[in-house]
Write an enzyme that holds these catalytic residues in place. Structure first.
Site, PDB file in Angstrom:
ATOM      1  N   HIS A   1      -9.943  30.640  45.024  1.00 18.36           N
ATOM      2  CA  HIS A   1     -10.390  30.735  43.632  1.00 18.36           C
ATOM      3  C   HIS A   1     -11.819  31.214  43.512  1.00 18.36           C
ATOM      4  CE1 HIS A   1      -6.818  28.917  41.911  1.00 18.36           C
ATOM      5  NE2 HIS A   1      -6.815  28.062  42.905  1.00 18.36           N
TER       6      HIS A   1
ATOM      7  N   CYS B   1      16.262  37.818  55.615  1.00 20.07           N
ATOM      8  CA  CYS B   1      17.500  37.153  56.002  1.00 20.07           C
ATOM      9  C   CYS B   1      17.262  35.666  56.249  1.00 20.07           C
ATOM     10  CB  CYS B   1      18.174  37.822  57.204  1.00 20.07           C
ATOM     11  SG  CYS B   1      17.703  37.183  58.823  1.00 20.07           S
TER      12      CYS B   1
ATOM     13  N   CYS C   1      13.618  41.000  60.687  1.00 18.60           N
ATOM     14  CA  CYS C   1      13.081  41.265  59.359  1.00 18.60           C
ATOM     15  C   CYS C   1      11.561  41.387  59.393  1.00 18.60           C
ATOM     16  CB  CYS C   1      13.471  40.143  58.398  1.00 18.60           C
ATOM     17  SG  CYS C   1      15.245  39.927  58.199  1.00 18.60           S
TER      18      CYS C   1
ATOM     19  N   ILE D   1      -7.963  15.913  46.775  1.00 18.20           N
ATOM     20  CA  ILE D   1      -8.361  17.316  46.952  1.00 18.20           C
ATOM     21  C   ILE D   1      -7.207  18.199  46.478  1.00 18.20           C
ATOM     22  CG2 ILE D   1      -9.367  19.011  48.501  1.00 18.20           C
ATOM     23  CD1 ILE D   1     -11.023  16.527  48.536  1.00 18.20           C
ATOM     24  N   GLU D   2      -7.116  18.348  45.159  1.00 13.64           N
ATOM     25  CA  GLU D   2      -6.140  19.278  44.590  1.00 13.64           C
ATOM     26  C   GLU D   2      -6.849  20.623  44.443  1.00 13.64           C
ATOM     27  OE1 GLU D   2      -5.292  18.670  40.420  1.00 13.64           O
ATOM     28  OE2 GLU D   2      -7.177  17.590  40.162  1.00 13.64           O
ATOM     29  N   SER D   3      -6.209  21.592  43.758  1.00 15.30           N
ATOM     30  CA  SER D   3      -6.851  22.881  43.542  1.00 15.30           C
ATOM     31  C   SER D   3      -8.239  22.660  42.949  1.00 15.30           C
ATOM     32  CB  SER D   3      -5.987  23.690  42.576  1.00 15.30           C
ATOM     33  OG  SER D   3      -6.589  24.914  42.294  1.00 15.30           O
TER      34      SER D   3
ATOM     35  N   ILE E   1      -4.399  30.524  46.886  1.00 19.68           N
ATOM     36  CA  ILE E   1      -5.428  31.264  46.163  1.00 19.68           C
ATOM     37  C   ILE E   1      -6.810  30.831  46.625  1.00 19.68           C
ATOM     38  CG2 ILE E   1      -6.312  31.904  43.885  1.00 19.68           C
ATOM     39  CD1 ILE E   1      -3.331  32.583  44.420  1.00 19.68           C
TER      40      ILE E   1
ATOM     41  N   SER F   1      -0.285  27.795  46.409  1.00 20.20           N
ATOM     42  CA  SER F   1      -0.366  29.192  45.979  1.00 20.20           C
ATOM     43  C   SER F   1      -1.230  30.063  46.877  1.00 20.20           C
ATOM     44  CB  SER F   1      -0.897  29.275  44.551  1.00 20.20           C
ATOM     45  OG  SER F   1      -0.252  28.325  43.734  1.00 20.20           O
TER      46      SER F   1
ATOM     47  N   CYS G   1      12.811  38.259  65.592  1.00 22.82           N
ATOM     48  CA  CYS G   1      12.969  38.250  64.138  1.00 22.82           C
ATOM     49  C   CYS G   1      12.903  39.690  63.666  1.00 22.82           C
ATOM     50  CB  CYS G   1      11.869  37.407  63.487  1.00 22.82           C
ATOM     51  SG  CYS G   1      11.758  37.598  61.684  1.00 22.82           S
TER      52      CYS G   1
END
Lengths: 429, 478
Positions: free
Chosen positions: B53, B439, B404, B337-339, B51, B49, B402
């Protein structure tokens, strides 16, 4: 470097080229075409199949041949073209900022702009297809570019989602280059491609078409190894138990074209949520004075012949706009003009119709108007009706109408004069 | 032939490994990073994500809490030095029931204990004023002004690139399958190669338990898969803060957040997995759509441009494991080592090097350590004058590849040759953003493939999406 032009055309595909020729032949010679690819011709350059120009030239040309006719005419007239040039932004004052290798970032002041940027393909990402994300997944147009322009085959065993023209054409193309196309799946109960393409691309090659089916899972770690295809119900939800598995190494997505209107939005021209292109008058002018749109950026066309026809209207209108500007320059109307010097009627869509273009007719612009529209279901033996309130303005019988084939009905000057307030176009059985 | 003996080998090229490598590169040490995939940042750091925190969520007195808050405070500086985007947009935890409202007060308390600044509870009216698209069922929210967003793979690439610019070595396609003690320290084996290092830092994410096992440590690391949906930049103003639901046992739940590139991110789900799996599922999509629609009204799903999934590794202790191995001196585990691992990474790295590695190796600061790195996709943000100065020196910056995302050939060529080198289509995408627009590479992929083939002097058929067998083209047409 010349930094102002009367008309700047953004896009050198079939729309931009035809608009340039028309503007020139209608009296405005100071034109610049900006094209981001190495050469003009647009998407036609990679459409090496034939069938282009049947209406316009009464010949069956390949894409590059059709494009070349217009490229030659542009060259004959000495119209300036800048290739490998990408427009970065356009101001509401019609200043165009672009970039290329020779000049870096530069700006051009334009008196009129013709938007001819074409469209992009809807990507697989927009569909939330479950499964893994290996290599071997392409939009049909990207695969077409690899095969026809770069000379490389994406893979050998192919499943295609989407039976629109690009998907159908690529089914044949891949087969001709030695790949095995296992299936073309289509989520709708009908194909949106041209009837002749179903016959010439699928039937002629024994490629099965699965209507009411979609790809529900992609498998494969590094490269695609297979897909799961399911039948869908009326709500387009997969029906459990109908899963088919195909072992393949290539998946093509041909799931819709979206007009590329980033610049249009920047200029401030309102878009129609139906066409996803600009709202225009019959002369293809957007709601921003001096900004015109034509071709796929305005409405997704099936036949390039109509793109050329539409672009010619835009080109002529842009030339006339410049004449009017130079003839009677009025400070007050130099920016966003409201409808005050126009006599406008709205063109609405009625029963069985998904959109009508143009969305507005200005009765002060003389001449007949060809209304383009698409139906939202296949119908037989029907009547196209244009009504103004309860008054029937025009009708046209059609033996067959299909969502995949753009239709039109022409209103004469007399018929337009009869319109009060607005018109509704519907198709009834 | 004398084999090189490295001072430290870092296993795993994710954000934790990257930050550790960068910390190590401040000192006169021979360091090497070993990564099993074809490029860096292809594990957890590839898809999460993003984030930063605030730190109110982690349990009091845990390592998660400690390193979260420290890392949060470091992130602005680290991001500036590395040229990566960081936006301090603030977090909002939204309550939809009385029970959840009580939970918010719990988080407020916990946050204060953890040292988080500026926490406050907002009323419904205040919440709506900040986020007009919030659901009318929202009752109130916990506002954490120190929360932020970053791009996880951008940060990872930049930290490793900076470490390499300062002398660290990177070896990709090196999957560790055995580790043995030796006189100098450790021999680390792959199928085809071996590396000798005095010390080892295990930052192997979902495989960190397995790596620890090679030296006899019994660390259980499990995994969860999380799916995401990403919306077009056109909907970028839909929300400005990162919106969280009140947390449950399975984690922080689905969030609705802007990204640093102005997209909108919806997700993640959380499904237990036995082994590495980043597939998306119909159930996952349905859950994301359902929850996002609970959080906000009129979620612009029609602007979906892509969906993907990532993994997160957690230890059964439900806290970070950051310590020297019990069985192997000089072998340091960073496991589970997760969130809030991304947020914590700079602080974890500082701790690992200054408090752990320092006990086993002498750390002499480099005089010429350069903490700075230029951003990878920087061109479109320059003024026209600045752009023209660059184009005059290298005209490849005048060619948009690119469309876009307005990425130039110059940036793509640079990514291929700089540290860490981009050798695949996805590696280029990760660094330059070419292919991340609406695209999704439909226009630019053929050009990117050609540029890779030209710059690496390989035939087009050898260009891959992400290494291994992920070829793009089968061969030439007839």
């Amino acid at each position: 470097m010349k930094t102002n032009y009367q008309i700047v055309i953004i896009g050198g595909g079939p729309a931009g080229l035809a608009a340039a020729i028309s503007a020139y032949d209608n009296g405005e010679k100071d034109i610049l075409i900006l094209e981001r690819e190495e050469k003009t011709g647009g998407i036609l350059n990679q459409c090496i199949h034939n069938g282009f120009g049947l209406t316009r030239f009464k010949e069956s040309l390949s894409g590059p041949e059709y494009a070349q006719r217009f490229i030659d005419e542009v060259e004959k007239r000495g119209i300036t073209v800048l290739c490998e040039t990408t427009v970065l932004s356009v101001g509401s004052d019609k200043t165009v900022t672009a970039i290329n290798e020779q000049n870096g970032v530069f700006t051009i002041k334009a008196n009129a702009i013709i938007l001819a940027m074409g469209c992009r393909e809807r990507s697989k990402g927009a569909l939330n297809v479950a499964g893994s994300r290996p290599s071997g997944i392409y939009s049909a147009g990207t695969a077409q570019k690899y095969v026809n322009i770069k000379g490389y085959m994406p893979g050998e065993r192919v499943v295609i989602l989407g039976s629109g023209d690009i998907g159908l054409i690529m089914a044949r193309r891949m087969t001709l280059e030695g790949a095995k196309v296992l299936a073309v799946c289509e989520i709708m109960p009908y194909s949106s491609g041209l009837k002749r393409n179903i016959v010439q691309c699928l039937n002629d090659f024994d490629i099965p078409l699965y209507l009411n089916h979609t790809i529900t899972k992609i498998e494969g770690k590094d490269r695609v190894t297979g897909v799961v295809v399911s039948k869908v119900d009326e709500n387009k939800k997969p029906i459990a138990g109908t899963e088919m598995h195909f072992e393949c190494d290539t998946v093509l997505f041909s799931v819709g074209l979206i007009p590329e209107n980033e610049l249009t939005k920047e200029i401030g021209a309102p878009l129609s949520p139906r066409t996803r292109g600009a709202i225009v008058y019959q002369n293809r002018e957007t709601l921003i004075n001096g900004v015109f749109a034509c071709g796929n950026v305005l409405q997704v066309h099936d036949l390039v012949d109509f793109v050329s026809e539409e672009a010619e209207i835009a080109g002529k209108s842009a030339a006339e706009y410049i004449k009017k500007q130079n003839g009677c320059f009025n400070e007050q109307d130099s920016t966003n003009q409201s409808k005050n010097s126009r006599d406008c009627v709205n063109c609405d869509f009625g029963a069985n119709v998904s959109y009508v273009l143009p969305q507005m007719i200005d009765k002060n612009i003389k001449g007949s108007v060809k209304l383009f529209f698409r139906v939202n279901k296949a119908l037989k033996n029907c009547m196209v009706k244009v009504l103004s309130g309860d008054t029937v303005i025009a009708t046209r019988r059609r033996p067959v109408v299909l969502p995949g084939e753009m239709e039109n009905i022409t209103l004469t000057q007399e018929q337009i004069d009869k319109i009060q307030n607005g018109i509704t176009l519907s198709v009834e059985v | 032939m004398e084999k090189v003996v490295y001072d430290v080998a870092v296993i795993g090229a994710g954000v934790v490994g990257g930050m550790v490598l960068r910390e190590l590169s401040r000192y006169n040490l021979k360091t090497v990073m070993l990564e099993k995939q074809s490029d860096v940042s292809m594990g957890q750091s590839r898809a999460n994500s993003g984030i930063v925190h605030a730190g109110f969520d982690a349990k009091e007195n845990s390592l998660k809490a400690k390193f979260n808050v420290l890392g949060n405070e470091m992130m602005q500086t680290v991001a500036s030095e590395l040229g990566v985007k960081y936006i301090n947009n603030g977090s909002l935890v939204v309550a939809f029931s009385e029970e959840e409202k009580q939970a918010l007060y719990g988080l407020l308390q916990r946050g204060k204990i953890n040292g988080v600044k500026g926490l406050e509870i907002l009323s419904k009216e205040q919440l709506i004023a900040l986020e007009p698209n919030i659901s009318s069922d929202a009752l109130c929210a916990l506002h954490a002004p120190t929360g932020g967003i970053v791009c996880p793979y951008e940060l990872t690439v930049a930290s490793i690139g900076n470490a390499m610019d300062n002398g660290a070595k990177l070896i990709c396609d090196f999957e560790v399958n055995k580790i043995e003690k030796c006189e100098s320290g450790y021999v680390i084996y792959s199928n085809t190669d071996e590396i000798i290092a005095k010390c080892v830092v295990n930052c192997a994410g979902i495989a960190s338990g397995k790596i620890a096992g090679f030296v006899g440590d019994d660390i259980t690391v499990k995994g969860r898969r999380g799916e995401y949906i990403l919306l077009d930049r056109e909907s970028g103003d839909f929300v400005s803060h990162t919106l969280f639901f009140a947390p449950t046992k399975k984690g922080k739940g689905i969030l609705v957040s802007p990204t640093v590139d102005n997209n909108v991110l919806l997700g993640p789900t959380a499904v237990e997995i036995e082994e590495y799996n980043v597939d998306t599922t119909a159930e996952g999509f349905a859950e994301i759509i359902k929850k996002a629609s609970v959080m906000c009204k009129n979620v612009p799903l029609y602007n979906t441009i892509t969906s993907f999934a990532g993994t997160r590794a957690y230890s059964d202790k439900h806290d970070f494991i950051i310590e020297e191995s019990k069985n192997a001196v000089g072998f340091f585990n960073c496991a589970g080592i997760e969130s809030p691992g991304l947020t914590a990474a700079p602080a974890i790295a500082k701790f690992v090097v200054e408090e752990l590695v320092s006990k086993r190796l002498t750390l002499n600061k480099k005089q010429d350590f350069n903490p700075f790195r230029q951003a990878d996709n920087f061109f479109k943000n320059l003024s026209n004058e600045q752009k023209n100065q660059i184009i005059a020196k290298d005209k490849r910056y005048g060619k948009i590849v690119c469309r876009c995302e307005k990425i130039t050939e110059g940036e793509i060529v640079r990514a291929i040759h700089e540290n860490p080198p981009a050798l695949t289509v996805d590696a280029i995408k990760r660094r330059t953003r070419a292919g991340m627009g609406r695209c999704q590479g439909g226009f630019c992929q053929p050009y990117v493939v050609e540029i890779l083939a030209r710059e690496l002097n390989i035939p087009l058929e050898k260009v891959t999406k992400s290494g291994g067998n992920s070829y793009i083209l089968r061969g030439q047409t007839k």
